[in-house]
Design a protein around this motif. Structure first.
Motif, PDB file in Angstrom:
ATOM      1  N   LEU A   5      13.961  16.762   4.329  1.00 36.31           N
ATOM      2  CA  LEU A   5      13.349  17.303   5.183  1.00 36.31           C
ATOM      3  C   LEU A   5      13.395  18.397   5.592  1.00 36.31           C
ATOM      4  O   LEU A   5      14.602  18.743   6.312  1.00 36.31           O
ATOM      5  N   THR A   6      12.708  19.225   5.654  1.00 33.18           N
ATOM      6  CA  THR A   6      12.725  20.828   6.551  1.00 33.18           C
ATOM      7  C   THR A   6      12.513  21.137   7.949  1.00 33.18           C
ATOM      8  O   THR A   6      12.185  21.569   8.829  1.00 33.18           O
ATOM      9  N   ARG A   7      11.594  19.846   8.059  1.00 31.43           N
ATOM     10  CA  ARG A   7      11.159  19.716  10.216  1.00 31.43           C
ATOM     11  C   ARG A   7      11.040  17.984  10.090  1.00 31.43           C
ATOM     12  O   ARG A   7      10.779  17.657  10.582  1.00 31.43           O
ATOM     13  N   PRO A   8      12.911  17.769  10.151  1.00 30.02           N
ATOM     14  CA  PRO A   8      13.134  15.965  10.304  1.00 30.02           C
ATOM     15  C   PRO A   8      12.986  16.134  11.893  1.00 30.02           C
ATOM     16  O   PRO A   8      12.649  14.724  12.667  1.00 30.02           O
ATOM     17  N   LEU A   9      13.095  17.357  12.879  1.00 31.25           N
ATOM     18  CA  LEU A   9      13.109  16.449  14.588  1.00 31.25           C
ATOM     19  C   LEU A   9      11.263  16.372  14.254  1.00 31.25           C
ATOM     20  O   LEU A   9      10.737  15.383  14.991  1.00 31.25           O
ATOM     21  N   ASP A  54       0.821  -0.858  -0.928  1.00 29.34           N
ATOM     22  CA  ASP A  54      -0.306  -0.296   0.564  1.00 29.34           C
ATOM     23  C   ASP A  54       0.612   1.726  -0.264  1.00 29.34           C
ATOM     24  O   ASP A  54       1.720   1.417  -0.264  1.00 29.34           O
ATOM     25  N   PHE A  55       0.329   2.096  -0.259  1.00 26.16           N
ATOM     26  CA  PHE A  55       1.252   3.991  -0.706  1.00 26.16           C
ATOM     27  C   PHE A  55       0.134   4.613  -0.226  1.00 26.16           C
ATOM     28  O   PHE A  55      -1.154   4.570  -0.139  1.00 26.16           O
ATOM     29  N   ALA A  56       0.938   5.772   0.599  1.00 23.13           N
ATOM     30  CA  ALA A  56      -0.064   7.240   1.013  1.00 23.13           C
ATOM     31  C   ALA A  56       1.328   8.311  -0.541  1.00 23.13           C
ATOM     32  O   ALA A  56       2.508   7.793   0.068  1.00 23.13           O
ATOM     33  N   VAL A  57       0.681   9.107  -0.172  1.00 25.79           N
ATOM     34  CA  VAL A  57       1.254  10.472  -1.080  1.00 25.79           C
ATOM     35  C   VAL A  57       1.423  11.537   0.145  1.00 25.79           C
ATOM     36  O   VAL A  57       0.107  12.170  -0.056  1.00 25.79           O
ATOM     37  N   GLN A  58       2.452  11.750   0.932  1.00 27.21           N
ATOM     38  CA  GLN A  58       1.977  12.854   1.172  1.00 27.21           C
ATOM     39  C   GLN A  58       3.431  13.844   1.472  1.00 27.21           C
ATOM     40  O   GLN A  58       4.630  13.322   0.999  1.00 27.21           O
ATOM     41  N   ASN A  59       3.465  15.340   1.153  1.00 25.66           N
ATOM     42  CA  ASN A  59       4.366  16.177   1.613  1.00 25.66           C
ATOM     43  C   ASN A  59       4.846  16.290   3.090  1.00 25.66           C
ATOM     44  O   ASN A  59       4.281  17.283   3.897  1.00 25.66           O
ATOM     45  N   LEU A  60       6.423  15.443   3.602  1.00 19.13           N
ATOM     46  CA  LEU A  60       6.392  15.594   5.339  1.00 19.13           C
ATOM     47  C   LEU A  60       7.264  17.286   5.330  1.00 19.13           C
ATOM     48  O   LEU A  60       6.986  17.471   6.945  1.00 19.13           O
ATOM     49  N   ASN A  61       7.208  18.125   4.555  1.00 18.30           N
ATOM     50  CA  ASN A  61       7.505  19.044   4.756  1.00 18.30           C
ATOM     51  C   ASN A  61       6.402  19.942   4.874  1.00 18.30           C
ATOM     52  O   ASN A  61       6.169  21.182   6.016  1.00 18.30           O
ATOM     53  N   THR A  62       5.039  19.697   5.064  1.00 22.40           N
ATOM     54  CA  THR A  62       4.425  20.135   5.231  1.00 22.40           C
ATOM     55  C   THR A  62       2.629  19.345   6.380  1.00 22.40           C
ATOM     56  O   THR A  62       2.413  20.640   7.359  1.00 22.40           O
ATOM     57  N   ASN A  63       3.415  18.048   5.845  1.00 21.86           N
ATOM     58  CA  ASN A  63       2.480  17.516   7.484  1.00 21.86           C
ATOM     59  C   ASN A  63       2.912  16.599   7.659  1.00 21.86           C
ATOM     60  O   ASN A  63       3.884  15.965   6.662  1.00 21.86           O
TER      61      ASN A  63
END
Length: 220
Positions: free
Chosen positions: A132-136, A101-110
């Motif tokens: 990644l701009t929000r890695p923590l 399965d897969f999901a499309v997501q921008n980790l820098n905004t969510n």
């Protein structure tokens, strides 16, 4: 040119101003809109990464390929209990034969991952950590979804999209980049066991691994 000075001998690594800035701050969705069905490290480097997965992952594991694309670098002959993928391009993810399965997501905004707690035995990030701009916040989520004793495996090399990589990863040495990723992991879980591994093949792209093991079952 800005200079980033890091103390590599403390878990209290200070992340300077500008650390997470990028040349191109436009929405990432536009940059990744067109699929890229290409590899980003040499074949020999991919082979070494697959060998490492063969050593440390079990067929009974549930895996998350985070920041995934059309290839997951898992050994072809091993079938795992479940493999999920999360990335930026739907066509690439749909073309990945290893994903259940897969999901499309921008980790820098969510940064909130769409998975239950303690769902995965391993989370892999391959040659993408530099974006990644929000890695923590992302690593806090990785810690949440890993089972006790689970592993976060971050594979790095020297290639990147220069306009989308954060400033730090363009100026730091390989050792410093590994220390930064170790800091991400440590701040998400101060009990994590972290291992730095060099699996670089000769005459090919380098392969540096930062592997964090969450405290819990399966540990000595």
């Amino acid at each position: 040119i800005r200079v980033i000075t890091l103390n590599l001998y403390t878990d209290k690594l200070q992340l300077p101003d500008g650390f997470f800035t990028r040349e191109d701050e436009s929405p990432d969705e536009a940059f990744y809109a067109a699929p890229r069905f290409t590899t980003h490290i040499d074949d020999a480097t991919i082979t070494n990464l697959s060998h490492y997965y063969r050593e440390v992952l079990s067929p009974s594991d549930s895996l998350l390929d985070l920041m995934s694309s059309w290839i997951s670098h898992l050994p072809n002959e091993v079938q795992y209990q479940h493999v999920s993928g999360l990335g930026m391009n739907e066509d690439e993810l749909a073309g990945n034969p290893r994903l259940d399965d897969f999901a499309v997501q921008n980790l820098n905004t969510n940064q909130q991952l769409p998975y239950a707690g303690e769902q995965f035995d391993a989370v892999m990030i391959v040659v993408s950590i530099q974006y990644l701009t929000r890695p923590l916040e992302v690593f806090a989520e990785i810690n949440r979804i890993l089972t006790p004793g689970g592993k976060c495996i971050v594979a790095m090399s020297h290639r990147l999209f220069p306009t989308k990589a954060i400033y730090a990863f363009q100026v730091l040495s390989p050792a410093e980049r590994c220390q930064v990723v170790s800091t991400y992991m440590n701040r998400a879980n101060q009990g994590v066991d972290i291992e730095l591994i060099d699996r670089s093949p000769p005459n090919a792209d380098p392969l540096w691994l930062v592997v964090g093991t969450k405290p819990g079952k399966g540990l000595n």
